[in-house]
Design a protein around this motif. Structure first.
Motif, PDB file in Angstrom:
ATOM      1  N   MET A 108       0.838  -1.216   0.000  1.00 39.28           N
ATOM      2  CA  MET A 108       0.000   0.000   0.000  1.00 39.28           C
ATOM      3  C   MET A 108       0.867   1.258   0.000  1.00 39.28           C
ATOM      4  O   MET A 108       0.551   2.241  -0.672  1.00 39.28           O
ATOM      5  CB  MET A 108      -0.896   0.033   1.238  1.00 39.28           C
ATOM      6  CG  MET A 108      -2.012  -0.965   1.188  1.00 39.28           C
ATOM      7  SD  MET A 108      -2.894  -0.963   2.771  1.00 39.28           S
ATOM      8  CE  MET A 108      -3.702  -2.535   2.619  1.00 39.28           C
ATOM      9  N   GLU A 111       2.379   1.740  -3.424  1.00 40.26           N
ATOM     10  CA  GLU A 111       1.388   2.220  -4.396  1.00 40.26           C
ATOM     11  C   GLU A 111       1.047   3.694  -4.156  1.00 40.26           C
ATOM     12  O   GLU A 111       0.884   4.457  -5.107  1.00 40.26           O
ATOM     13  CB  GLU A 111       0.128   1.346  -4.329  1.00 40.26           C
ATOM     14  CG  GLU A 111       0.388  -0.042  -4.919  1.00 40.26           C
ATOM     15  CD  GLU A 111      -0.761  -1.039  -4.695  1.00 40.26           C
ATOM     16  OE1 GLU A 111      -0.675  -2.134  -5.270  1.00 40.26           O
ATOM     17  OE2 GLU A 111      -1.716  -0.724  -3.945  1.00 40.26           O
ATOM     18  N   ALA A 112       0.957   4.084  -2.898  1.00 39.02           N
ATOM     19  CA  ALA A 112       0.668   5.496  -2.591  1.00 39.02           C
ATOM     20  C   ALA A 112       1.807   6.380  -3.108  1.00 39.02           C
ATOM     21  O   ALA A 112       1.565   7.446  -3.694  1.00 39.02           O
ATOM     22  CB  ALA A 112       0.476   5.683  -1.083  1.00 39.02           C
ATOM     23  N   ASP A 115       1.609   6.566  -6.905  1.00 34.42           N
ATOM     24  CA  ASP A 115       0.505   7.437  -7.355  1.00 34.42           C
ATOM     25  C   ASP A 115       0.860   8.915  -7.156  1.00 34.42           C
ATOM     26  O   ASP A 115       0.540   9.753  -7.997  1.00 34.42           O
ATOM     27  CB  ASP A 115      -0.792   7.092  -6.599  1.00 34.42           C
ATOM     28  CG  ASP A 115      -1.382   5.766  -7.073  1.00 34.42           C
ATOM     29  OD1 ASP A 115      -0.868   5.198  -8.071  1.00 34.42           O
ATOM     30  OD2 ASP A 115      -2.341   5.279  -6.440  1.00 34.42           O
ATOM     31  N   HIS A 270      -8.276  15.141   6.245  1.00 33.30           N
ATOM     32  CA  HIS A 270      -8.587  13.732   6.501  1.00 33.30           C
ATOM     33  C   HIS A 270      -8.001  13.213   7.820  1.00 33.30           C
ATOM     34  O   HIS A 270      -8.114  12.028   8.112  1.00 33.30           O
ATOM     35  CB  HIS A 270      -8.111  12.876   5.322  1.00 33.30           C
ATOM     36  CG  HIS A 270      -8.821  13.233   4.049  1.00 33.30           C
ATOM     37  ND1 HIS A 270     -10.167  13.014   3.868  1.00 33.30           N
ATOM     38  CD2 HIS A 270      -8.385  13.851   2.919  1.00 33.30           C
ATOM     39  CE1 HIS A 270     -10.533  13.449   2.669  1.00 33.30           C
ATOM     40  NE2 HIS A 270      -9.473  13.982   2.074  1.00 33.30           N
ATOM     41  N   ALA A 345      -1.319   6.360   4.502  1.00 35.57           N
ATOM     42  CA  ALA A 345      -2.515   7.178   4.754  1.00 35.57           C
ATOM     43  C   ALA A 345      -2.168   8.667   4.681  1.00 35.57           C
ATOM     44  O   ALA A 345      -2.929   9.464   4.109  1.00 35.57           O
ATOM     45  CB  ALA A 345      -3.111   6.827   6.118  1.00 35.57           C
ATOM     46  N   ARG A 348      -1.679   9.461   0.954  1.00 34.69           N
ATOM     47  CA  ARG A 348      -2.959   9.483   0.218  1.00 34.69           C
ATOM     48  C   ARG A 348      -3.739  10.752   0.566  1.00 34.69           C
ATOM     49  O   ARG A 348      -4.338  11.383  -0.302  1.00 34.69           O
ATOM     50  CB  ARG A 348      -3.805   8.264   0.567  1.00 34.69           C
ATOM     51  CG  ARG A 348      -3.258   6.962   0.026  1.00 34.69           C
ATOM     52  CD  ARG A 348      -3.950   6.606  -1.284  1.00 34.69           C
ATOM     53  NE  ARG A 348      -3.320   5.460  -1.896  1.00 34.69           N
ATOM     54  CZ  ARG A 348      -2.948   5.385  -3.171  1.00 34.69           C
ATOM     55  NH1 ARG A 348      -3.156   6.398  -3.988  1.00 34.69           N
ATOM     56  NH2 ARG A 348      -2.375   4.311  -3.654  1.00 34.69           N
ATOM     57  N   GLU A 352      -4.738  13.890  -1.995  1.00 34.83           N
ATOM     58  CA  GLU A 352      -6.086  14.463  -2.183  1.00 34.83           C
ATOM     59  C   GLU A 352      -5.985  15.993  -2.184  1.00 34.83           C
ATOM     60  O   GLU A 352      -6.619  16.658  -3.003  1.00 34.83           O
ATOM     61  CB  GLU A 352      -7.040  14.023  -1.065  1.00 34.83           C
ATOM     62  CG  GLU A 352      -7.327  12.535  -0.991  1.00 34.83           C
ATOM     63  CD  GLU A 352      -8.192  11.997  -2.124  1.00 34.83           C
ATOM     64  OE1 GLU A 352      -8.858  12.805  -2.805  1.00 34.83           O
ATOM     65  OE2 GLU A 352      -8.182  10.762  -2.317  1.00 34.83           O
ATOM     66  N   VAL A 401     -11.415   8.499   2.410  1.00 35.36           N
ATOM     67  CA  VAL A 401     -10.369   7.677   3.039  1.00 35.36           C
ATOM     68  C   VAL A 401     -10.669   6.182   2.862  1.00 35.36           C
ATOM     69  O   VAL A 401      -9.790   5.416   2.431  1.00 35.36           O
ATOM     70  CB  VAL A 401     -10.198   8.039   4.531  1.00 35.36           C
ATOM     71  CG1 VAL A 401      -9.237   7.078   5.225  1.00 35.36           C
ATOM     72  CG2 VAL A 401      -9.679   9.468   4.656  1.00 35.36           C
ATOM     73  N   TRP A 404      -9.697   4.601  -0.462  1.00 35.93           N
ATOM     74  CA  TRP A 404      -8.302   4.291  -0.834  1.00 35.93           C
ATOM     75  C   TRP A 404      -7.991   2.799  -0.691  1.00 35.93           C
ATOM     76  O   TRP A 404      -6.952   2.337  -1.148  1.00 35.93           O
ATOM     77  CB  TRP A 404      -7.302   5.035   0.063  1.00 35.93           C
ATOM     78  CG  TRP A 404      -7.429   6.519   0.089  1.00 35.93           C
ATOM     79  CD1 TRP A 404      -7.895   7.340  -0.898  1.00 35.93           C
ATOM     80  CD2 TRP A 404      -7.070   7.385   1.186  1.00 35.93           C
ATOM     81  NE1 TRP A 404      -7.850   8.649  -0.492  1.00 35.93           N
ATOM     82  CE2 TRP A 404      -7.349   8.712   0.780  1.00 35.93           C
ATOM     83  CE3 TRP A 404      -6.544   7.177   2.455  1.00 35.93           C
ATOM     84  CZ2 TRP A 404      -7.110   9.808   1.606  1.00 35.93           C
ATOM     85  CZ3 TRP A 404      -6.302   8.262   3.283  1.00 35.93           C
ATOM     86  CH2 TRP A 404      -6.587   9.566   2.859  1.00 35.93           C
ATOM     87  N   PHE A 405      -8.859   2.095   0.018  1.00 33.74           N
ATOM     88  CA  PHE A 405      -8.556   0.705   0.382  1.00 33.74           C
ATOM     89  C   PHE A 405      -9.638  -0.230  -0.168  1.00 33.74           C
ATOM     90  O   PHE A 405     -10.769   0.200  -0.427  1.00 33.74           O
ATOM     91  CB  PHE A 405      -8.513   0.558   1.913  1.00 33.74           C
ATOM     92  CG  PHE A 405      -7.534   1.487   2.575  1.00 33.74           C
ATOM     93  CD1 PHE A 405      -6.207   1.123   2.704  1.00 33.74           C
ATOM     94  CD2 PHE A 405      -7.935   2.731   3.055  1.00 33.74           C
ATOM     95  CE1 PHE A 405      -5.284   1.981   3.305  1.00 33.74           C
ATOM     96  CE2 PHE A 405      -7.023   3.603   3.655  1.00 33.74           C
ATOM     97  CZ  PHE A 405      -5.694   3.218   3.782  1.00 33.74           C
TER      98      PHE A 405
END
Ligand code: GLU
Ligand code: MG
Length: 440
Positions: A108, A111-112, A115, A270, A345, A348, A352, A401, A404-405
């Motif tokens: 994760m 990937e974050a 991105d 967030h 987190a 991500r 945003e 949030v 994202w998962f």
């Protein structure tokens, strides 16, 4: 006496309770195991810190996965005082065909980061600053931050530094902190995935060095209700595609570049929802209170330790350039949070903010607890959740949030944390802190 048998290497993953678990392989087999990894299973994601598996959970008793060691994330040292080397490799959990598993927090984070890079060209440099208590040492009392506070534990600090250095963690300092028998250890900022790997290595190496001294290093957010909290402060900054620092802009308030400002605005927006991930235990919320230098409101400040996002100081002695030192510190985190998930987190949430081109948040000064509700709302100050169940509600209330998962990941995470809160529901804060002190 027989000589030491062949040393073992642990292939590890860190779970949603921030416990690092894994399988040991003979050192000579590590290269061979690297291709297909070691066995792992889905239901491990529902493991509690109390050595139970939440029941029911979305996974059940069937299914198998592989945990593939990333040989670049190997931490080995002979300096912890143990009979055989400390040797651990962080891994990624994959399906049996090698495809990524949706429950792997290390994936994760990757990937974050990918991105973020694809959308903005930015890469993240990070560092995890850990506080911990040493318990069971029956030390002489000593003053906070004092020379004596560190020296009375000798040779703990130099042993720890040597072990971390040999393991490749690039430690910066070990200090005696403000709390009684509290210490802090930091490492040099590095590429974000490596920083999260280092966070795991730092926790385990510190525990092992303390254990070999006959003590226990506890990273619990609160070792007692009245104790000074143990935070994990997550420092971050950005470099652009050309490798140039992109966090600092002398022309902007506080020196915060507009890109970094948009990122911070996304994090603050967030933050109530991601708190359950970065500070995810019942005792985390005894720490996240005003006037504890932890964090309690969604708040960006220039060098104020009460803020949840703090612009850290830069040193300009002898004309040093602030741009490469400039970084932001996320303070609403502790060691009951998985560092991969925490950083994923944060990234991500920041992404945003970048995608929405949010304006930089105001630099808040003053004490939010002394402000009126209207003043707080003008500044965008929202109180962080005050209990684990409230944090889970805040998570579920933020569909950005949860989006994202994978839904089954959120179901697992919330089920696990609800179980944790329910299990401790009848205990008072003293008993709860006693428990976490031994668990973390
Ligand atoms: N112990 C504080 C915390 O819980 C941090 C103190 C500091 O700024 O070092 O986060
Ligand atoms: Mg500190």
């Amino acid at each position: 006496m027989t000589s030491i048998v062949e040393p073992l290497v642990a292939v590890v993953t860190t779970d949603l309770s921030a416990v690092t678990r894994g399988r040991f392989v003979a050192e000579s087999k590590l290269q061979k195991s690297a291709a297909t990894g070691v066995g792992w299973l889905h239901a491990n994601l529902s493991m509690t810190p109390f050595n139970s598996i939440v029941d029911p959970n979305p996974w059940g008793s069937s299914g198998d996965l592989r945990l593939i060691p990333d040989l670049k994330a190997r931490f080995r040292t002979t300096h912890t005082g143990s009979a055989t080397p400390f040797d651990m490799v962080a891994g990624d959990i994959v399906e049996l065909d090698g495809s990524a598993w949706l429950g792997c927090t290390r994936t994760m984070l990757k990937e974050a980061l990918a991105d973020l890079k694809a959308a903005t060209g930015l890469s993240v440099i990070a560092a995890f600053e850990h506080e911990f208590h040493v318990v069971g040492g029956s030390f002489e009392p000593a003053h906070a931050f004092s020379f004596a506070a560190l020296r009375r534990t000798d040779p703990f600090a130099p042993n720890l530094m040597a072990a971390l250095a040999e393991a490749g963690v690039a430690p910066e300092v070990v200090i005696a902190e403000y709390g009684e028998d509290q210490f802090e250890v930091t490492h040099e900022p590095t590429e974000a995935l490596t920083a999260a790997d280092r966070a795991i290595a730092i926790r385990e190496i510190t525990r092992e060095v303390a254990r070999n001294a006959g003590w226990r290093a506890s990273f619990a957010p609160k070792t007692a209700p009245a104790a000074v909290g143990n935070g994990v402060h997550v420092h971050f900054s950005f470099i652009d595609n050309a490798g140039k620092p992109a966090t600092y802009d002398a022309a902007e308030p506080g020196g915060l570049s507009s890109l970094a400002g948009a990122f911070c605005a996304g994090v603050l927006r967030h933050l109530p929802a991601i708190t359950a991930m970065t500070a995810g235990s019942v005792s985390s919320f005894y720490r996240l209170k005003p006037h504890s230098w932890s964090s309690s409101y969604t708040w960006l400040a220039d060098r104020d330790r009460e803020a949840s996002l703090r612009i850290c100081p830069t040193v300009t002695i002898d004309g040093r350039d602030p741009a490469r030192q400039y970084n932001i510190e996320y303070r609403a985190a502790d060691a009951t949070g998985n560092p991969y998930l925490s950083l994923a987190a944060i990234i991500r949430a920041g992404l945003e903010g970048l995608n929405a081109k949010l304006p930089s948040p105001p630099l808040v000064t003053g004490d939010p607890t002394l402000m009126s509700e209207a003043e707080r709302s003008n500044l965008g100050l929202v109180r962080l959740p005050e209990t684990l169940p409230a944090a889970l509600d805040a998570l579920l209330a933020d569909s950005v949030v949860t989006g994202w998962f994978a839904p089954v990941f959120i179901e697992t995470f919330v089920g696990l944390k609800r179980h944790e809160a329910e299990r401790l529901a009848g205990l008072d804060p003293v008993a709860i802190c006693d428990l976490y002190r031994t668990l973390y």
